[in-house]
Design a protein around this motif. Structure first.
Motif, PDB file in Angstrom:
ATOM      1  N   ARG A  11      33.376  38.299  38.027  1.00  0.00           N
ATOM      2  CA  ARG A  11      33.514  38.827  36.665  1.00  0.00           C
ATOM      3  C   ARG A  11      32.949  37.869  35.611  1.00  0.00           C
ATOM      4  NH1 ARG A  11      38.253  41.488  38.201  1.00  0.00           N
ATOM      5  NH2 ARG A  11      38.331  43.693  37.581  1.00  0.00           N
ATOM      6  N   CYS A  12      33.016  36.564  35.872  1.00  0.00           N
ATOM      7  CA  CYS A  12      32.554  35.620  34.853  1.00  0.00           C
ATOM      8  C   CYS A  12      31.038  35.590  34.738  1.00  0.00           C
ATOM      9  CB  CYS A  12      33.091  34.215  35.132  1.00  0.00           C
ATOM     10  SG  CYS A  12      32.281  33.355  36.485  1.00  0.00           S
ATOM     11  N   GLY A  13      30.331  36.192  35.709  1.00  0.00           N
ATOM     12  CA  GLY A  13      28.874  36.296  35.616  1.00  0.00           C
ATOM     13  C   GLY A  13      28.118  35.199  36.322  1.00  0.00           C
ATOM     14  N   HIS A  14      28.694  33.996  36.413  1.00  0.00           N
ATOM     15  CA  HIS A  14      27.972  32.898  37.066  1.00  0.00           C
ATOM     16  C   HIS A  14      28.650  32.459  38.358  1.00  0.00           C
ATOM     17  CE1 HIS A  14      30.854  31.005  34.256  1.00  0.00           C
ATOM     18  NE2 HIS A  14      30.965  30.064  35.171  1.00  0.00           N
ATOM     19  N   ALA A  15      29.559  33.286  38.865  1.00  0.00           N
ATOM     20  CA  ALA A  15      30.150  33.074  40.185  1.00  0.00           C
ATOM     21  C   ALA A  15      29.859  34.315  41.029  1.00  0.00           C
ATOM     22  CB  ALA A  15      31.653  32.837  40.070  1.00  0.00           C
ATOM     23  N   VAL A  16      30.098  34.204  42.326  1.00  0.00           N
ATOM     24  CA  VAL A  16      29.906  35.346  43.226  1.00  0.00           C
ATOM     25  C   VAL A  16      31.195  35.580  43.992  1.00  0.00           C
ATOM     26  CG1 VAL A  16      27.429  34.947  43.457  1.00  0.00           C
ATOM     27  CG2 VAL A  16      28.996  33.905  45.103  1.00  0.00           C
ATOM     28  N   GLY A  17      31.357  36.801  44.466  1.00  0.00           N
ATOM     29  CA  GLY A  17      32.515  37.129  45.279  1.00  0.00           C
ATOM     30  C   GLY A  17      33.602  37.821  44.482  1.00  0.00           C
ATOM     31  N   LYS A  18      34.217  38.795  45.105  1.00  0.00           N
ATOM     32  CA  LYS A  18      35.317  39.518  44.486  1.00  0.00           C
ATOM     33  C   LYS A  18      36.607  38.719  44.616  1.00  0.00           C
ATOM     34  CE  LYS A  18      33.209  44.010  45.392  1.00  0.00           C
ATOM     35  NZ  LYS A  18      32.807  44.155  43.981  1.00  0.00           N
ATOM     36  N   LEU A  19      37.557  39.006  43.743  1.00  0.00           N
ATOM     37  CA  LEU A  19      38.841  38.312  43.794  1.00  0.00           C
ATOM     38  C   LEU A  19      39.460  38.388  45.179  1.00  0.00           C
ATOM     39  CD1 LEU A  19      40.532  39.346  40.419  1.00  0.00           C
ATOM     40  CD2 LEU A  19      39.888  37.033  41.100  1.00  0.00           C
ATOM     41  N   GLU A  20      39.403  39.557  45.803  1.00  0.00           N
ATOM     42  CA  GLU A  20      40.033  39.719  47.103  1.00  0.00           C
ATOM     43  C   GLU A  20      39.383  38.836  48.160  1.00  0.00           C
ATOM     44  OE1 GLU A  20      42.169  43.185  49.730  1.00  0.00           O
ATOM     45  OE2 GLU A  20      40.634  43.756  48.261  1.00  0.00           O
ATOM     46  N   GLU A  21      38.083  38.556  48.026  1.00  0.00           N
ATOM     47  CA  GLU A  21      37.422  37.665  48.972  1.00  0.00           C
ATOM     48  C   GLU A  21      37.987  36.250  48.871  1.00  0.00           C
ATOM     49  OE1 GLU A  21      33.032  38.175  49.426  1.00  0.00           O
ATOM     50  OE2 GLU A  21      33.297  39.578  47.747  1.00  0.00           O
ATOM     51  N   TYR A  22      38.325  35.823  47.660  1.00  0.00           N
ATOM     52  CA  TYR A  22      38.926  34.500  47.490  1.00  0.00           C
ATOM     53  C   TYR A  22      40.335  34.476  48.095  1.00  0.00           C
ATOM     54  CZ  TYR A  22      35.107  33.146  44.413  1.00  0.00           C
ATOM     55  OH  TYR A  22      33.862  32.828  43.915  1.00  0.00           O
ATOM     56  N   VAL A  23      41.070  35.556  47.907  1.00  0.00           N
ATOM     57  CA  VAL A  23      42.409  35.630  48.482  1.00  0.00           C
ATOM     58  C   VAL A  23      42.336  35.573  50.007  1.00  0.00           C
ATOM     59  CG1 VAL A  23      44.460  37.081  48.747  1.00  0.00           C
ATOM     60  CG2 VAL A  23      43.327  36.899  46.510  1.00  0.00           C
ATOM     61  N   GLN A  24      41.443  36.351  50.584  1.00  0.00           N
ATOM     62  CA  GLN A  24      41.305  36.364  52.037  1.00  0.00           C
ATOM     63  C   GLN A  24      40.842  35.012  52.571  1.00  0.00           C
ATOM     64  OE1 GLN A  24      38.662  39.711  52.393  1.00  0.00           O
ATOM     65  NE2 GLN A  24      40.332  41.208  52.459  1.00  0.00           N
ATOM     66  N   GLN A  25      39.969  34.350  51.838  1.00  0.00           N
ATOM     67  CA  GLN A  25      39.538  33.014  52.240  1.00  0.00           C
ATOM     68  C   GLN A  25      40.699  32.022  52.148  1.00  0.00           C
ATOM     69  OE1 GLN A  25      37.078  31.922  53.771  1.00  0.00           O
ATOM     70  NE2 GLN A  25      36.188  30.017  52.988  1.00  0.00           N
ATOM     71  N   GLY A  26      41.514  32.157  51.112  1.00  0.00           N
ATOM     72  CA  GLY A  26      42.673  31.295  50.987  1.00  0.00           C
ATOM     73  C   GLY A  26      43.633  31.455  52.158  1.00  0.00           C
ATOM     74  N   ILE A  27      43.810  32.690  52.611  1.00  0.00           N
ATOM     75  CA  ILE A  27      44.670  32.940  53.772  1.00  0.00           C
ATOM     76  C   ILE A  27      44.073  32.302  55.019  1.00  0.00           C
ATOM     77  CG2 ILE A  27      45.567  34.743  55.299  1.00  0.00           C
ATOM     78  CD1 ILE A  27      45.745  36.527  52.758  1.00  0.00           C
ATOM     79  N   ARG A  28      42.754  32.481  55.204  1.00  0.00           N
ATOM     80  CA  ARG A  28      42.098  31.877  56.370  1.00  0.00           C
ATOM     81  C   ARG A  28      42.247  30.361  56.376  1.00  0.00           C
ATOM     82  NH1 ARG A  28      38.253  36.137  55.557  1.00  0.00           N
ATOM     83  NH2 ARG A  28      37.038  34.847  54.110  1.00  0.00           N
ATOM     84  N   GLY A 227      42.204  21.317  41.842  1.00  0.00           N
ATOM     85  CA  GLY A 227      41.405  22.524  41.924  1.00  0.00           C
ATOM     86  C   GLY A 227      40.002  22.225  42.376  1.00  0.00           C
ATOM     87  N   SER A 228      39.423  23.163  43.099  1.00  0.00           N
ATOM     88  CA  SER A 228      38.050  23.002  43.585  1.00  0.00           C
ATOM     89  C   SER A 228      37.019  23.438  42.552  1.00  0.00           C
ATOM     90  CB  SER A 228      37.846  23.814  44.864  1.00  0.00           C
ATOM     91  OG  SER A 228      38.004  25.205  44.605  1.00  0.00           O
ATOM     92  N   ASP A 229      37.426  24.272  41.576  1.00  0.00           N
ATOM     93  CA  ASP A 229      36.490  24.847  40.604  1.00  0.00           C
ATOM     94  C   ASP A 229      35.379  25.590  41.334  1.00  0.00           C
ATOM     95  OD1 ASP A 229      35.368  25.508  38.183  1.00  0.00           O
ATOM     96  OD2 ASP A 229      35.260  23.463  37.427  1.00  0.00           O
ATOM     97  N   CYS A 230      35.768  26.288  42.406  1.00  0.00           N
ATOM     98  CA  CYS A 230      34.763  26.976  43.220  1.00  0.00           C
ATOM     99  C   CYS A 230      34.264  28.231  42.510  1.00  0.00           C
ATOM    100  CB  CYS A 230      35.326  27.319  44.588  1.00  0.00           C
ATOM    101  SG  CYS A 230      36.736  28.448  44.562  1.00  0.00           S
ATOM    102  N   HIS A 231      32.985  28.510  42.753  1.00  0.00           N
ATOM    103  CA  HIS A 231      32.350  29.712  42.227  1.00  0.00           C
ATOM    104  C   HIS A 231      31.808  30.593  43.355  1.00  0.00           C
ATOM    105  CE1 HIS A 231      32.696  27.430  38.528  1.00  0.00           C
ATOM    106  NE2 HIS A 231      32.211  28.431  37.822  1.00  0.00           N
ATOM    107  N   GLN A 232      32.132  30.220  44.584  1.00  0.00           N
ATOM    108  CA  GLN A 232      31.802  31.003  45.775  1.00  0.00           C
ATOM    109  C   GLN A 232      33.013  30.934  46.705  1.00  0.00           C
ATOM    110  OE1 GLN A 232      29.753  28.149  45.149  1.00  0.00           O
ATOM    111  NE2 GLN A 232      28.237  29.213  43.907  1.00  0.00           N
ATOM    112  N   PRO A 233      33.359  32.035  47.367  1.00  0.00           N
ATOM    113  CA  PRO A 233      34.543  32.004  48.235  1.00  0.00           C
ATOM    114  C   PRO A 233      34.489  30.898  49.283  1.00  0.00           C
ATOM    115  CG  PRO A 233      33.803  34.268  47.926  1.00  0.00           C
ATOM    116  CD  PRO A 233      32.759  33.385  47.310  1.00  0.00           C
ATOM    117  N   GLU A 234      33.305  30.616  49.828  1.00  0.00           N
ATOM    118  CA  GLU A 234      33.209  29.607  50.876  1.00  0.00           C
ATOM    119  C   GLU A 234      33.482  28.192  50.376  1.00  0.00           C
ATOM    120  OE1 GLU A 234      28.903  30.658  49.607  1.00  0.00           O
ATOM    121  OE2 GLU A 234      30.820  31.701  49.954  1.00  0.00           O
ATOM    122  N   ARG A 235      33.475  28.005  49.063  1.00  0.00           N
ATOM    123  CA  ARG A 235      33.767  26.686  48.510  1.00  0.00           C
ATOM    124  C   ARG A 235      35.234  26.529  48.102  1.00  0.00           C
ATOM    125  NH1 ARG A 235      28.381  25.228  44.850  1.00  0.00           N
ATOM    126  NH2 ARG A 235      27.190  24.339  46.582  1.00  0.00           N
TER     127      ARG A 235
END
Length: 268
Positions: A11-28, A227-235
Protein backbone atom coordinates in the motif's frame (compact mmCIF):
# COMPACT_ATOMS: atom_id res chain seq x y z
CA UNK A 1 9.71 -14.16 22.45
CA UNK A 2 10.61 -12.97 18.94
CA UNK A 3 9.06 -9.80 17.54
CA UNK A 4 9.36 -7.51 14.52
CA UNK A 5 7.64 -4.16 14.97
CA UNK A 6 8.64 -2.29 11.79
CA UNK A 7 7.23 -3.56 8.50
CA UNK A 8 5.80 -2.13 5.28
CA UNK A 9 3.70 -3.54 2.47
CA UNK A 10 2.46 -2.73 -1.01
CA UNK A 11 0.00 0.00 0.00
CA UNK A 12 2.84 2.43 0.70
CA UNK A 13 3.94 2.19 -2.95
CA UNK A 14 7.63 1.47 -2.38
CA UNK A 15 7.24 -1.95 -0.76
CA UNK A 16 5.99 -5.23 -2.22
CA UNK A 17 3.77 -7.95 -0.83
CA UNK A 18 0.33 -8.02 0.68
CA UNK A 19 -0.22 -7.74 4.42
CA UNK A 20 -1.25 -11.38 4.61
CA UNK A 21 2.06 -12.44 3.02
CA UNK A 22 3.91 -10.74 5.88
CA UNK A 23 1.68 -12.46 8.42
CA UNK A 24 2.25 -15.86 6.83
CA UNK A 25 5.99 -15.23 6.70
CA UNK A 26 5.94 -14.25 10.36
CA UNK A 27 4.26 -17.55 11.20
CA UNK A 28 6.83 -19.49 9.16
CA UNK A 29 9.63 -17.71 11.00
CA UNK A 30 8.09 -18.41 14.39
CA UNK A 31 7.48 -14.81 15.44
CA UNK A 32 5.41 -14.34 18.57
CA UNK A 33 4.33 -10.81 17.65
CA UNK A 34 4.26 -9.04 14.30
CA UNK A 35 3.77 -5.31 14.08
CA UNK A 36 2.28 -4.06 10.82
CA UNK A 37 3.34 -0.42 10.64
CA UNK A 38 2.91 1.14 7.24
CA UNK A 39 3.65 4.77 6.40
CA UNK A 40 1.21 7.52 7.22
CA UNK A 41 -0.19 9.24 4.10
CA UNK A 42 1.62 12.36 2.94
CA UNK A 43 0.28 15.55 4.47
CA UNK A 44 2.59 18.36 3.41
CA UNK A 45 3.07 17.67 -0.29
CA UNK A 46 0.61 16.82 -3.03
CA UNK A 47 1.24 13.21 -4.08
CA UNK A 48 0.54 14.00 -7.72
CA UNK A 49 3.22 16.72 -7.67
CA UNK A 50 5.89 14.76 -5.79
CA UNK A 51 8.02 11.68 -6.21
CA UNK A 52 5.84 8.64 -6.91
CA UNK A 53 5.37 5.73 -4.51
CA UNK A 54 6.10 7.65 -1.29
CA UNK A 55 3.22 6.59 0.99
CA UNK A 56 -0.26 5.11 0.98
CA UNK A 57 -3.05 7.34 -0.35
CA UNK A 58 -5.24 8.86 2.35
CA UNK A 59 -8.27 6.89 1.14
CA UNK A 60 -6.36 3.66 1.79
CA UNK A 61 -5.72 4.38 5.46
CA UNK A 62 -9.07 3.04 6.79
CA UNK A 63 -8.76 0.02 4.49
CA UNK A 64 -5.30 -0.67 5.88
CA UNK A 65 -6.59 -0.56 9.45
CA UNK A 66 -9.57 -2.76 8.60
CA UNK A 67 -7.38 -5.36 6.90
CA UNK A 68 -4.93 -5.53 9.80
CA UNK A 69 -7.78 -6.06 12.25
CA UNK A 70 -9.25 -8.79 10.04
CA UNK A 71 -5.88 -10.55 9.82
CA UNK A 72 -5.50 -10.32 13.60
CA UNK A 73 -8.70 -12.34 13.99
CA UNK A 74 -7.98 -14.75 11.15
CA UNK A 75 -4.58 -15.73 12.54
CA UNK A 76 -5.39 -15.49 16.25
CA UNK A 77 -3.64 -18.32 18.06
CA UNK A 78 -0.93 -18.55 15.39
CA UNK A 79 0.66 -15.12 15.70
CA UNK A 80 -0.13 -11.96 17.64
CA UNK A 81 -0.74 -9.09 15.19
CA UNK A 82 -0.24 -5.52 16.38
CA UNK A 83 -1.71 -2.54 14.49
CA UNK A 84 0.96 0.08 13.97
CA UNK A 85 1.62 3.22 12.00
CA UNK A 86 4.87 4.91 11.05
CA UNK A 87 3.79 8.48 11.51
CA UNK A 88 5.98 11.17 10.01
CA UNK A 89 6.64 14.21 12.13
CA UNK A 90 6.14 17.28 9.95
CA UNK A 91 6.47 20.61 11.73
CA UNK A 92 3.41 22.75 11.12
CA UNK A 93 1.15 19.75 10.49
CA UNK A 94 0.66 18.72 14.09
CA UNK A 95 -3.13 19.07 13.94
CA UNK A 96 -3.42 16.75 10.94
CA UNK A 97 -1.03 14.21 12.45
CA UNK A 98 -2.97 14.19 15.70
CA UNK A 99 -6.25 13.67 13.85
CA UNK A 100 -4.92 10.54 12.12
CA UNK A 101 -3.51 9.13 15.35
CA UNK A 102 -6.72 9.75 17.28
CA UNK A 103 -8.98 8.29 14.60
CA UNK A 104 -7.88 4.64 14.81
CA UNK A 105 -7.22 1.98 17.48
CA UNK A 106 -3.45 1.79 17.06
CA UNK A 107 -1.39 -0.52 19.20
CA UNK A 108 1.58 1.77 18.61
CA UNK A 109 2.66 4.77 16.55
CA UNK A 110 6.26 5.21 15.45
CA UNK A 111 7.51 8.78 15.29
CA UNK A 112 9.91 9.08 12.38
CA UNK A 113 11.58 12.03 10.70
CA UNK A 114 12.01 11.47 6.98
CA UNK A 115 11.38 14.98 5.69
CA UNK A 116 13.22 18.24 6.09
CA UNK A 117 10.72 20.45 4.33
CA UNK A 118 9.93 18.58 1.12
CA UNK A 119 13.31 16.83 1.05
CA UNK A 120 13.06 13.20 2.10
CA UNK A 121 16.52 12.51 3.47
CA UNK A 122 15.81 8.74 3.46
CA UNK A 123 14.93 8.49 -0.25
CA UNK A 124 17.77 7.25 -2.49
CA UNK A 125 16.29 9.30 -5.33
CA UNK A 126 16.84 12.52 -3.37
CA UNK A 127 20.48 12.22 -2.30
CA UNK A 128 21.29 15.13 -4.60
CA UNK A 129 19.72 17.24 -1.87
CA UNK A 130 23.02 17.01 0.00
CA UNK A 131 24.91 18.79 -2.77
CA UNK A 132 26.17 22.20 -1.72
CA UNK A 133 24.79 21.87 1.80
CA UNK A 134 26.67 22.19 5.06
CA UNK A 135 26.31 18.70 6.51
CA UNK A 136 26.41 19.87 10.09
CA UNK A 137 23.54 22.27 9.44
CA UNK A 138 21.51 19.44 7.91
CA UNK A 139 22.16 17.31 10.98
CA UNK A 140 21.12 20.20 13.21
CA UNK A 141 17.84 20.55 11.30
CA UNK A 142 17.23 16.82 11.45
CA UNK A 143 17.84 16.44 15.17
CA UNK A 144 15.80 19.56 15.88
CA UNK A 145 12.88 17.79 14.18
CA UNK A 146 13.51 14.61 16.20
CA UNK A 147 13.44 16.65 19.41
CA UNK A 148 10.15 18.26 18.37
CA UNK A 149 8.69 14.87 17.50
CA UNK A 150 9.62 13.54 20.94
CA UNK A 151 8.07 16.56 22.63
CA UNK A 152 4.86 16.37 20.59
CA UNK A 153 3.30 13.58 22.62
CA UNK A 154 2.00 11.90 19.47
CA UNK A 155 4.23 8.86 19.37
CA UNK A 156 5.11 5.78 21.38
CA UNK A 157 8.68 5.60 20.21
CA UNK A 158 11.10 7.25 17.81
CA UNK A 159 11.95 5.28 14.69
CA UNK A 160 15.49 4.96 13.27
CA UNK A 161 16.60 7.89 15.40
CA UNK A 162 19.88 8.52 13.54
CA UNK A 163 18.66 7.65 10.03
CA UNK A 164 20.24 10.91 8.82
CA UNK A 165 23.46 8.87 8.41
CA UNK A 166 21.76 6.40 6.05
CA UNK A 167 23.62 7.30 2.85
CA UNK A 168 26.95 7.98 4.53
CA UNK A 169 26.81 11.77 4.51
CA UNK A 170 28.59 12.47 7.80
CA UNK A 171 29.76 15.90 8.98
CA UNK A 172 33.43 16.37 9.76
CA UNK A 173 32.36 17.91 13.06
CA UNK A 174 31.40 15.83 16.09
CA UNK A 175 27.61 15.46 16.35
CA UNK A 176 27.53 13.64 19.69
CA UNK A 177 25.86 16.62 21.33
CA UNK A 178 23.01 16.51 18.80
CA UNK A 179 22.50 12.77 19.24
CA UNK A 180 22.59 12.98 23.03
CA UNK A 181 20.19 15.94 23.12
CA UNK A 182 17.70 13.90 21.09
CA UNK A 183 18.02 10.91 23.42
CA UNK A 184 17.73 13.09 26.50
CA UNK A 185 14.52 14.59 25.11
CA UNK A 186 13.15 11.11 24.42
CA UNK A 187 13.97 10.13 28.00
CA UNK A 188 12.42 13.28 29.47
CA UNK A 189 9.26 12.68 27.43
CA UNK A 190 8.96 9.13 28.77
CA UNK A 191 9.27 7.72 25.28
CA UNK A 192 11.14 4.78 23.77
CA UNK A 193 13.21 4.17 20.65
CA UNK A 194 13.62 1.30 18.24
CA UNK A 195 16.75 -0.52 17.20
CA UNK A 196 16.15 -0.54 13.46
CA UNK A 197 18.29 -3.22 11.85
CA UNK A 198 17.81 -2.05 8.25
CA UNK A 199 20.88 0.19 8.43
CA UNK A 200 23.04 -2.91 8.01
CA UNK A 201 21.96 -3.10 4.37
CA UNK A 202 22.41 0.64 3.74
CA UNK A 203 25.54 2.58 2.76
CA UNK A 204 26.10 3.50 6.41
CA UNK A 205 26.37 -0.25 7.22
CA UNK A 206 25.23 0.34 10.79
CA UNK A 207 21.96 -0.11 12.64
CA UNK A 208 19.83 2.86 13.71
CA UNK A 209 21.00 3.84 16.27
CA UNK A 210 24.64 2.87 16.24
CA UNK A 211 26.42 1.31 19.23
CA UNK A 212 27.32 4.55 20.99
CA UNK A 213 23.80 5.94 20.89
CA UNK A 214 22.37 2.59 21.90
CA UNK A 215 24.64 2.51 24.93
CA UNK A 216 23.61 6.08 25.78
CA UNK A 217 19.95 5.06 25.56
CA UNK A 218 20.67 2.25 28.01
CA UNK A 219 22.34 4.69 30.41
CA UNK A 220 19.28 6.96 30.20
CA UNK A 221 16.92 4.07 30.88
CA UNK A 222 15.13 4.43 27.53
CA UNK A 223 13.09 1.32 26.57
CA UNK A 224 13.88 -0.19 23.17
CA UNK A 225 11.97 -2.32 20.68
CA UNK A 226 13.30 -3.83 17.45
CA UNK A 227 12.26 -3.82 13.81
CA UNK A 228 13.59 -4.96 10.47
CA UNK A 229 11.97 -2.09 8.50
CA UNK A 230 11.37 -4.69 5.81
CA UNK A 231 9.74 -3.77 2.52
CA UNK A 232 9.59 -7.33 1.18
CA UNK A 233 8.10 -10.34 3.00
CA UNK A 234 11.34 -12.31 2.65
CA UNK A 235 13.18 -9.63 4.62
CA UNK A 236 10.93 -9.98 7.66
CA UNK A 237 13.13 -10.28 10.77
CA UNK A 238 16.24 -9.57 8.67
CA UNK A 239 19.21 -8.77 10.94
CA UNK A 240 17.10 -8.99 14.08
CA UNK A 241 19.33 -11.68 15.61
CA UNK A 242 22.16 -9.15 15.25
CA UNK A 243 19.92 -6.49 16.78
CA UNK A 244 19.17 -8.65 19.82
CA UNK A 245 22.89 -9.30 20.25
CA UNK A 246 23.61 -5.57 20.05
CA UNK A 247 21.01 -4.98 22.76
CA UNK A 248 22.62 -7.60 24.98
CA UNK A 249 26.02 -6.04 24.44
CA UNK A 250 24.62 -2.66 25.49
CA UNK A 251 23.17 -4.16 28.67
CA UNK A 252 19.49 -4.44 27.74
CA UNK A 253 17.55 -7.39 29.12
CA UNK A 254 14.02 -6.46 28.00
CA UNK A 255 12.20 -5.46 24.83
CA UNK A 256 9.33 -3.02 24.57
CA UNK A 257 6.04 -4.31 23.20
CA UNK A 258 2.79 -2.35 22.95
CA UNK A 259 -0.90 -3.14 22.91
CA UNK A 260 -3.48 -0.38 22.52
CA UNK A 261 -0.59 1.97 23.27
CA UNK A 262 0.11 0.37 26.65
CA UNK A 263 3.65 -0.84 27.32
CA UNK A 264 4.52 -4.43 28.13
CA UNK A 265 8.21 -5.14 28.69
CA UNK A 266 9.30 -8.68 27.83
CA UNK A 267 12.60 -10.43 28.63
CA UNK A 268 14.72 -11.68 25.78
Amino acid sequence: MRIDYHTHHERCGHAVGKLEEYVQQGIRKGLSQLGLSDHMPLLHVKPEEYYPEMAMPMEELPRYVEEVLQLREKYRGQIDIRLGLEGDYIEGYEEQISAIIEAYPWDYVIGSVHFLGTWDITDYRQTAGWEGKNRLEVYERYYDAVVKAAKSGFYDYIGHIDVIKRFGYIPEEDVTHLEDAALETVSAAGMAIELNASGLRMPCAEMFPGPRMLQKARELGIPVTIGSDCHQPERLEQYLPEAREALRNAGFTELLTLQRRKRVMIPF
